[in-house]
Design an enzyme around this catalytic site. Structure first.
Site, PDB file in Angstrom:
ATOM      1  N   ASN A   9      -1.828 -24.727  15.540  1.00 41.05           N
ATOM      2  CA  ASN A   9      -0.397 -24.837  15.245  1.00 41.05           C
ATOM      3  C   ASN A   9       0.168 -25.905  16.177  1.00 41.05           C
ATOM      4  OD1 ASN A   9       2.353 -24.540  14.890  1.00 41.05           O
ATOM      5  ND2 ASN A   9       2.478 -22.603  16.019  1.00 41.05           N
ATOM      6  N   LYS A  11       3.107 -27.153  16.283  1.00 39.33           N
ATOM      7  CA  LYS A  11       4.550 -27.033  16.580  1.00 39.33           C
ATOM      8  C   LYS A  11       5.225 -28.402  16.406  1.00 39.33           C
ATOM      9  CE  LYS A  11       3.215 -23.486  19.804  1.00 39.33           C
ATOM     10  NZ  LYS A  11       3.662 -22.520  20.776  1.00 39.33           N
ATOM     11  N   HIS A  95       6.483 -17.087  12.675  1.00 40.07           N
ATOM     12  CA  HIS A  95       6.071 -17.392  14.058  1.00 40.07           C
ATOM     13  C   HIS A  95       7.170 -16.927  15.017  1.00 40.07           C
ATOM     14  CE1 HIS A  95       4.978 -19.635  17.659  1.00 40.07           C
ATOM     15  NE2 HIS A  95       3.765 -19.719  17.147  1.00 40.07           N
ATOM     16  N   GLU A  97       8.466 -18.219  17.519  1.00 41.86           N
ATOM     17  CA  GLU A  97       9.482 -19.232  17.855  1.00 41.86           C
ATOM     18  C   GLU A  97      10.517 -19.338  16.740  1.00 41.86           C
ATOM     19  OE1 GLU A  97       6.742 -22.385  18.738  1.00 41.86           O
ATOM     20  OE2 GLU A  97       6.114 -21.299  20.533  1.00 41.86           O
ATOM     21  N   GLU A 168       0.306 -12.388  17.735  1.00 36.60           N
ATOM     22  CA  GLU A 168       0.627 -13.295  18.836  1.00 36.60           C
ATOM     23  C   GLU A 168       1.642 -12.639  19.761  1.00 36.60           C
ATOM     24  OE1 GLU A 168      -0.221 -17.614  17.463  1.00 36.60           O
ATOM     25  OE2 GLU A 168       1.874 -17.161  17.138  1.00 36.60           O
ATOM     26  N   GLY A 174       2.125 -20.055  24.846  1.00 35.41           N
ATOM     27  CA  GLY A 174       2.534 -21.230  25.620  1.00 35.41           C
ATOM     28  C   GLY A 174       2.741 -20.955  27.091  1.00 35.41           C
ATOM     29  N   SER A 214      -2.154 -18.655  24.136  1.00 36.89           N
ATOM     30  CA  SER A 214      -2.922 -19.340  25.180  1.00 36.89           C
ATOM     31  C   SER A 214      -4.443 -19.274  24.974  1.00 36.89           C
ATOM     32  CB  SER A 214      -2.529 -18.817  26.566  1.00 36.89           C
ATOM     33  OG  SER A 214      -1.140 -19.038  26.784  1.00 36.89           O
TER      34      SER A 214
HETATM   35  C1  PEP Z   1       1.119 -20.659  18.886  1.00 43.86           C
HETATM   36  O1  PEP Z   1       1.820 -21.623  18.821  1.00 43.86           O
HETATM   37  O2  PEP Z   1       0.998 -19.951  17.884  1.00 43.86           O
HETATM   38  C2  PEP Z   1       0.415 -20.360  20.144  1.00 43.86           C
HETATM   39  C3  PEP Z   1      -0.288 -19.272  20.224  1.00 43.86           C
HETATM   40  O3  PEP Z   1       0.568 -21.262  21.187  1.00 43.86           O
HETATM   41  P1  PEP Z   1      -0.325 -21.389  22.533  1.00 43.86           P
HETATM   42  O4  PEP Z   1      -1.762 -21.368  22.078  1.00 43.86           O
HETATM   43  O5  PEP Z   1       0.061 -22.687  23.123  1.00 43.86           O
HETATM   44  O6  PEP Z   1      -0.003 -20.207  23.369  1.00 43.86           O
END
Ligand code: PEP
Length: 256
Positions: A9, A11, A95, A97, A168, A174, A214
């Site tokens: 992803n 973003k 998601h 975010e 998630e 992040g 992460s």
């Molecule tokens: C994501 O954007 O879905 C995500 C899990 O980001 P990161 O791997 O950077 O934590």
């Protein structure tokens, strides 16, 4: 056998030029892979050029959001049909975010999923996960259960065959803090049980549940070793071809 995904992803990262350069390099490196489902989710403006490059490869392309209407006066929005016509096979829905910064609700998520399932071939990657506060106050399972039940409300078992779920935990996205494999496995197992209650045993057994938060080359192996973790939805570590390909290599070697 459930499919194993390594999905990136991106973003709001990478211009069209950067995305094209990544796709060309990825294409040159993924030929040996045979088992892992590879997905990248660039920004809307890069979907079509990236999908064109990856067309004949085993890598799929996904959008990061979608609107629930077919067309009309929804300035700035993009429909499922547009995403499909750009050459995509996937779309991320719900998601954290989007939930946190853009007011995405379980009701919107449900409408978006239903709309996407009206297309021929797009698969929704449906994201769920609790915040740190919710985890610390013991509400983790309740939150995830509500997101799953409301997000997937009214779907038939046939429709569920196209759904991919991504757990998630918001506190791990992040932040560099990964859920331990055991913490992730606990929730993945819980989601699978929920799917069996809401739908049936076959759906529960066959639905791929990805972990996100992460994930990187250093920790993907221990996560994939868990029975109920069927891949990763990866943000930061998917932005560089080398680390993305490294994670695919690990998934392949694990014989998934
Ligand atoms: C994501 O954007 O879905 C995500 C899990 O980001 P990161 O791997 O950077 O934590």
């Amino acid at each position: 056998m459930r499919k194993i995904y390594v999905a990136g992803n991106w973003k709001m990262n990478k211009t069209k030029t950067d995305a094209v350069a990544f796709a060309l390099e990825l294409k040159s490196k993924i030929e040996p892979f045979e088992k892992t489902e590879i997905v990248i989710c660039p920004s809307f403006v890069a979907l079509a050029p990236v999908a064109d490059i990856l067309q004949e490869t085993r890598a799929g392309v996904g959008a990061q959001n979608v609107h629930w209407e077919v067309s009309g006066a929804f300035t700035g929005e993009v429909s499922a049909e547009m995403i499909e016509s750009a050459g995509c096979q996937y779309v991320i829905i719900g998601h954290s975010e989007r939930r946190q910064y853009f007011g995405e609700t379980d009701e919107n998520v449900n409408k978006k999923i239903k709309r996407v399932l009206q297309t021929c071939c797009l698969s929704p990657i449906v994201c769920v996960g609790e915040t740190l506060e919710q985890r610390e106050s013991g509400k983790m399972k309740e939150v995830v259960e509500t997101q799953i039940k409301n997000g997937l409300a009214g779907l038939s078992t046939a429709q569920m065959e196209r759904i991919i779920i991504a757990y998630e935990p918001v506190w791990a996205i992040g932040t560099g803090v990964t859920a331990t494999p055991e913490q992730a496995e606990e929730v993945h197992g819980f989601i699978r049980e929920l799917l069996s209650t809401i739908f049936d045993e076959t759906i529960a057994e066959n639905t791929s549940i990805l972990y996100g938060g992460s994930v990187k080359p250093d920790n993907i192996e221990s996560l994939l070793k868990q029975n109920n973790i069927d891949g990763g939805l990866i943000g930061g570590a998917s932005l560089k071809v080398d680390s993305f390909v490294q994670m695919i290599e690990i998934a392949e070697k694990m014989g998934n």
